[in-house]
Design an enzyme around this catalytic site. Structure first.
Site, mmCIF file in Angstrom:
data_model
loop_
_atom_site.group_PDB
_atom_site.id
_atom_site.type_symbol
_atom_site.label_atom_id
_atom_site.label_comp_id
_atom_site.label_asym_id
_atom_site.label_seq_id
_atom_site.Cartn_x
_atom_site.Cartn_y
_atom_site.Cartn_z
ATOM 1 N N SER A 7 -6.564 2.820 -9.361
ATOM 2 C CA SER A 7 -5.660 2.800 -8.208
ATOM 3 C C SER A 7 -4.679 3.950 -8.321
ATOM 4 O O SER A 7 -3.944 4.051 -9.307
ATOM 5 C CB SER A 7 -4.888 1.477 -8.179
ATOM 6 N N HIS A 31 -9.320 3.811 -5.451
ATOM 7 C CA HIS A 31 -8.661 2.664 -4.816
ATOM 8 C C HIS A 31 -7.324 3.099 -4.221
ATOM 9 O O HIS A 31 -6.468 3.668 -4.911
ATOM 10 C CB HIS A 31 -8.456 1.567 -5.866
ATOM 11 N N ASP A 33 -3.974 1.841 -2.325
ATOM 12 C CA ASP A 33 -3.146 0.672 -2.019
ATOM 13 C C ASP A 33 -2.155 0.985 -0.917
ATOM 14 O O ASP A 33 -1.144 1.664 -1.151
ATOM 15 C CB ASP A 33 -2.386 0.243 -3.281
ATOM 16 N N MET A 35 0.650 -0.360 1.508
ATOM 17 C CA MET A 35 1.596 -1.479 1.633
ATOM 18 C C MET A 35 2.608 -1.179 2.726
ATOM 19 O O MET A 35 3.092 -0.054 2.830
ATOM 20 C CB MET A 35 2.356 -1.681 0.320
ATOM 21 N N HIS A 64 -7.247 -0.598 0.343
ATOM 22 C CA HIS A 64 -6.802 -1.988 0.188
ATOM 23 C C HIS A 64 -5.563 -2.137 1.058
ATOM 24 O O HIS A 64 -4.475 -1.695 0.687
ATOM 25 C CB HIS A 64 -6.506 -2.253 -1.302
ATOM 26 N N MET A 66 -2.637 -3.842 2.443
ATOM 27 C CA MET A 66 -1.681 -4.944 2.258
ATOM 28 C C MET A 66 -0.667 -4.836 3.379
ATOM 29 O O MET A 66 0.511 -4.507 3.168
ATOM 30 C CB MET A 66 -1.022 -4.824 0.877
ATOM 31 N N MET A 139 -7.209 -11.205 -6.029
ATOM 32 C CA MET A 139 -6.041 -10.570 -6.641
ATOM 33 C C MET A 139 -5.707 -11.259 -7.961
ATOM 34 O O MET A 139 -5.632 -12.489 -8.022
ATOM 35 C CB MET A 139 -4.821 -10.644 -5.704
ATOM 36 N N GLY A 144 1.571 -6.197 -4.206
ATOM 37 C CA GLY A 144 2.864 -5.592 -3.902
ATOM 38 C C GLY A 144 3.335 -4.549 -4.898
ATOM 39 O O GLY A 144 3.977 -3.587 -4.514
ATOM 40 N N GLY A 147 1.634 -2.616 -12.290
ATOM 41 C CA GLY A 147 2.272 -2.907 -13.567
ATOM 42 C C GLY A 147 2.660 -4.346 -13.816
ATOM 43 O O GLY A 147 3.473 -4.625 -14.693
ATOM 44 N N ASP A 177 -7.968 -7.115 -8.991
ATOM 45 C CA ASP A 177 -6.962 -6.069 -8.829
ATOM 46 C C ASP A 177 -5.624 -6.550 -9.386
ATOM 47 O O ASP A 177 -5.061 -7.526 -8.880
ATOM 48 C CB ASP A 177 -6.851 -5.754 -7.329
ATOM 49 N N GLY A 178 -5.158 -5.877 -10.427
ATOM 50 C CA GLY A 178 -3.831 -6.167 -10.960
ATOM 51 C C GLY A 178 -3.853 -6.604 -12.409
ATOM 52 O O GLY A 178 -4.570 -7.542 -12.773
#
Ligand code: DX5
Ligand code: ZN
Length: 218
Positions: A7, A31, A33, A35, A64, A66, A139, A144, A147, A177-178
């Site tokens: 990501s 990937h 992200d 948001m 992705h 969000m 997820m 959001g 880390g 993811d995460g």
């Protein structure tokens, strides 16, 4: 399948080209992200960054989303060159849109369609849509922020989705993811995860190429 999708949320935005080329050379999927600060409590990046990445992307770009009203941006993502796109079931519900129809719409634009769920959504909620999805994004942290700490319940959730996909003989991949890193990658692939998304474990590592190789080889 054992794929790795770094990501770029965790990448060095002052030297993004270097990090995208690293994915091109050593990983499988880029990937992205996106948001909006509304569906999730953080704002990341949008099309200015995606269009820039697209200029040098060799590996498939995976958006992705969000964001609320994800359907507003399906076409734009296709135009930007994304070949995979996931949106959140929670967003479809908020927009009072049929997740099945939205997935079909993503596919009709020539992209692989993904349905994402946060850790507090019962995993069974995606079952009605498995026939419309090319991948389910389970997820492993709350969407959001990069880390965060990996949520252990992810294993049983992945296994439940995989079992239902197998039971119905469907062709649908599972992505997580995460919080993924070298300490849990082998167990995740072992549990049936097809695509691991990893941000910090790759780009915050002192040797990102080594990190990619280690996770892929896990
Ligand atoms: C979280 C994002 C993730 C995140 C993963 O909302 O969807 O893709 O960047 O980051 P790490 O691997 O750092 O948990
Ligand atoms: Zn993501």
């Amino acid at each position: 399948m054992k794929l790795l999708a770094p990501s770029i949320l965790a990448a060095d935005f002052l030297h993004l080209e270097k990090d995208v080329r690293l994915i091109n050379d050593h990983a499988d999927i880029i990937h992205l992200d996106v948001m909006d600060g509304t569906l999730v409590p953080n704002i990341s990046f949008g099309f200015s960054v995606i269009d820039a990445v697209a200029k040098i992307a060799v590996k498939p770009m995976d958006a992705h989303l969000m964001i609320i009203n994800p359907q507003k941006y399906f076409e734009r993502c296709a135009k930007a060159g994304c070949s995979m796109l996931s949106f959140h079931l929670e967003a479809a519900r908020k927009a009072r849109r049929s997740p099945a129809k939205l997935l079909d719409q993503v596919r009709s634009l020539g992209m692989k369609a993904g349905l994402a769920i946060n850790p507090d959504i019962p995993v069974e909620d995606v079952f009605p849509y498995l026939g419309h999805a090319d991948y389910i994004l389970v997820m492993s942290v709350f969407a959001g922020f990069g880390g965060q700490k990996f949520i252990e319940e992810t294993y049983s959730r992945v296994k439940a989705v995989k079992a239902e996909i197998a039971r119905r003989g469907l062709d649908c991949l599972v992505q997580i993811d995460g919080g993924a890193d070298l300490s849990n990658a082998a167990a995740l692939y072992g549990a049936g995860v097809d695509i691991i998304v990893a941000g910090s474990a790759v780009f915050k590592s002192p040797d990102p190429v080594k990190a990619v190789k280690a996770i892929k080889g896990a």
